[in-house]
Design an enzyme around this catalytic site. Structure first.
Site, PDB file in Angstrom:
ATOM      1  N   LYS A 175       0.865  -1.186   0.000  1.00 20.69           N
ATOM      2  CA  LYS A 175       0.000   0.000   0.000  1.00 20.69           C
ATOM      3  C   LYS A 175       0.900   1.233   0.000  1.00 20.69           C
ATOM      4  O   LYS A 175       1.579   1.518   0.974  1.00 20.69           O
ATOM      5  CB  LYS A 175      -0.881   0.033   1.259  1.00 20.69           C
ATOM      6  N   GLU A 250      10.396   2.111  10.301  1.00 16.10           N
ATOM      7  CA  GLU A 250      11.312   3.242  10.105  1.00 16.10           C
ATOM      8  C   GLU A 250      10.482   4.502  10.225  1.00 16.10           C
ATOM      9  O   GLU A 250       9.537   4.705   9.452  1.00 16.10           O
ATOM     10  CB  GLU A 250      11.984   3.158   8.726  1.00 16.10           C
ATOM     11  N   CYS A 284      13.282  11.910   5.999  1.00 15.84           N
ATOM     12  CA  CYS A 284      13.420  11.466   7.392  1.00 15.84           C
ATOM     13  C   CYS A 284      14.832  11.735   7.882  1.00 15.84           C
ATOM     14  O   CYS A 284      15.060  11.891   9.078  1.00 15.84           O
ATOM     15  CB  CYS A 284      13.084   9.987   7.499  1.00 15.84           C
ATOM     16  N   GLU A 385       9.746  16.536  15.379  1.00 16.36           N
ATOM     17  CA  GLU A 385       9.949  16.481  13.930  1.00 16.36           C
ATOM     18  C   GLU A 385       8.953  17.418  13.254  1.00 16.36           C
ATOM     19  O   GLU A 385       7.753  17.360  13.539  1.00 16.36           O
ATOM     20  CB  GLU A 385       9.733  15.059  13.414  1.00 16.36           C
TER      21      GLU A 385
END
Ligand code: NAP
Length: 484
Positions: A175, A250, A284, A385
């Site tokens: 997906k 991750e 990231c 973040e």
């Protein structure tokens, strides 16, 4: 007529059972819809799993070098389309054309690398304590693997999950992120054209809640590889741990670059600009904290500002543009909200901070590259973040202070240092809490043939990419064979 892209289930391009689609919109020009994708649900995921379960035994029985050949063929197909696929990625995700083409090339390299793993898949032969006993290990595929991927590397991440999963003999249900599903579609299409047997790879688009959840909850799922936010990753991890499904996550980062007083300031400024602003800070591994030794703070900041102000922001198809848009309205809003939070917390805005408007900027989600100074470790812009082009500058009194600041966050994905002092560099490598460590290089820019992953809240589970990937996608069997 807008192009419509279907799911890929059991070797067929099929519509979602809902009959509904959703648009993939260009973030640099919201008047453009790149394509319509299937709005799938649990029933489509069920069909994908049925196909994957059915295809699993024959695929696992096929000799691994022959599985690898499909990846080699698909790599060739992708290479012949590199320019077109790069343009499509820029239109669906927003990154600049060189970044997009580089990413497609990386996906091609990944297919070739793991194609080669078909003929390796090394295991061990280990001496026995007993006479005439021959001991060795075997790698066995796990079964049906679920892959859930984010929008920011819409080709490379699906490639670095599906290639090792397939070559190891697993079947796949993938997906892709709803914001950028076309790049992964192109990989699936290339594997289809390469003749991959029906059911081995299945591609289902749709919302995370509906499709992602149905993958995670499917009883036939044997392994899940997820890349995305900590919130989603942690909630999936909680579900899967209880069922003992092998999984890897991750997730986010708050990556530092430390600049020591002996550094070449021009090189350091380039490294910071690259790490913080390329791909609009939507990596990231992007650098979001520059930790600078006091002695060089002012001259370095001057160079950094000079280089940042030269960055042209705009549509990534324009060859002069260095930074594209935020991926969507939500991400833009998040960036602007954090900028407001930074100002409220008392950080000083050195440059940027605004949405870009007027002319073509009104058609997309453009924002200025933004730098804050006076950032202190407890501020939210130093801890959380943002995933946008916002760099926080922090002053370190010395090396130990720099290490304290660098490690003082919950994340641990990537980290870099700029210095020629070998002792300090080795101390940094030894003490930094990060899975990916770079020296005199940006925090971002990793290669596919090496293991990838973080520590602390950034990652959970085994490493991706390089030789480590096969450890995740296979199970070890240990054989004791006595010959008489
Ligand atoms: P996200 O919102 O967590 O989405 C990631 C994927 O999970 C998407 O395919 C999403 O589907 C799906 N998803 C959402 N909710 C779900 C649910 N309840 N169950 C199952 N699947 C679900 O992350 P993103 O915004 O796409 O990506 C940005 C994040 O990814 C950042 O935090 C970034 O640091 C991280 N990232 C990490 C790495 C790494 O290797 N460490 C690499 C790249 C990005 P929809 O798209 O349909 O919502």
């Amino acid at each position: 007529m807008l192009p419509v892209f279907n799911n890929y289930i059991e070797g067929q391009w099929v519509e979602a059972k809902s009959g509904k689609t959703f648009p993939d919109v260009n973030p640099a020009n919201t008047d453009e819809t790149v394509g319509l994708f299937q709005s799938s649900g649990a029933e489509d995921v069920e069909a994908a799993f049925e196909a994957a379960v059915k295809a699993q035994p024959a695929w696992a029985a096929l000799p691994a070098p022959r599985r690898g050949e499909y990846l080699f063929k698909a790599a060739e197909i992708l290479e012949s389309r590199l320019a077109k696929l790069g343009g499509e990625m820029t239109r669906e995700e927003g990154k600049t054309l060189p970044e997009s083409k580089g990413e497609v090339k990386r996906a091609i390299n990944i297919f070739r690398y793991f194609g080669g793993e078909g003929a390796r898949q090394f295991s061990y032969q280990i001496p026995s304590e007993r006479e005439n006993v021959f001991c060795y290990t075997l790698r066995k595929p796990l079964g049906v693997t679920g892959l859930i991927t984010p929008w920011n590397f819409p080709s490379a991440i699906p490639a670095w999950k599906m290639a090792p999963a397939l070559v190891a003999g697993n079947t796949v249900v993938i997906k892709p992120a709803s914001l950028a599903p076309l790049s992964a579609y192109r990989l699936v299409e290339a594997l289809h054209e390469a003749g991959l047997p029906a059911g081995v790879l299945n591609y289902v688009t749709g919302g995370g809640g509906a499709v992602g959840n149905a993958i995670v909850e499917h009883p036939a799922l044997r392994a899940l590889s997820f890349t995305g936010s900590c919130d989603v990753g942690n909630s999936l991890n909680a579900k899967l741990a209880a069922r003992k499904v092998r999984s890897q996550f991750e997730m986010g980062g708050k990556n530092p670059t430390i600049v020591l007083k002996d550094a070449d300031l021009d090189a350091a400024a380039d490294i910071l600009v690259n790490g913080a602003f390329f791909s609009t800070g939507q990596k990231c591994t992007a650098c979001s904290r520059a930790i600078i030794e006091k002695a060089i703070y002012e001259p370095l900041v001057e160079k950094l500002m000079e280089k940042t102000k030269k960055l042209k922001v705009g549509n990534g198809l324009d060859p002069d543009v260095a930074m594209g848009p935020a991926v969507d309205a939500n991400q833009l809003e998040t960036d602007l909200r954090y900028i407001e939070i930074g100002e409220q917390e008392g950080a000083r805005l050195l440059c940027g901070g605004n949405r870009l408007t007027g002319g073509p900027y009104d058609q997309g989600y453009f924002i200025e590259p933004t730098i804050f100074d006076g950032v202190t470790p407890e501020m939210r812009i130093a801890q959380e973040e943002i995933f946008g082009p916002v760099l926080s500058l922090m002053v370190a009194s010395d090396f130990d202070d720099a290490m304290r600041l660098a490690n003082g966050v919950k994340f641990g994905l990537s980290a870099s240092i700029v210095s020629k002092d070998l002792t300090r560099v080795h101390q940094f490598i030894n003490r930094i809490e990060a899975g990916l460590i770079t020296v005199n290089l940006p925090t971002a820019g990793v290669e596919y043939q090496l293991p990838f992953g973080g520590t602390k809240e950034s990652s959970f589970g085994m490493r991706e990419q390089g030789p480590a990937a096969l450890d995740f996608y296979t199970e070890t069997r240990t054989v004791y064979l006595r010959y008489v």
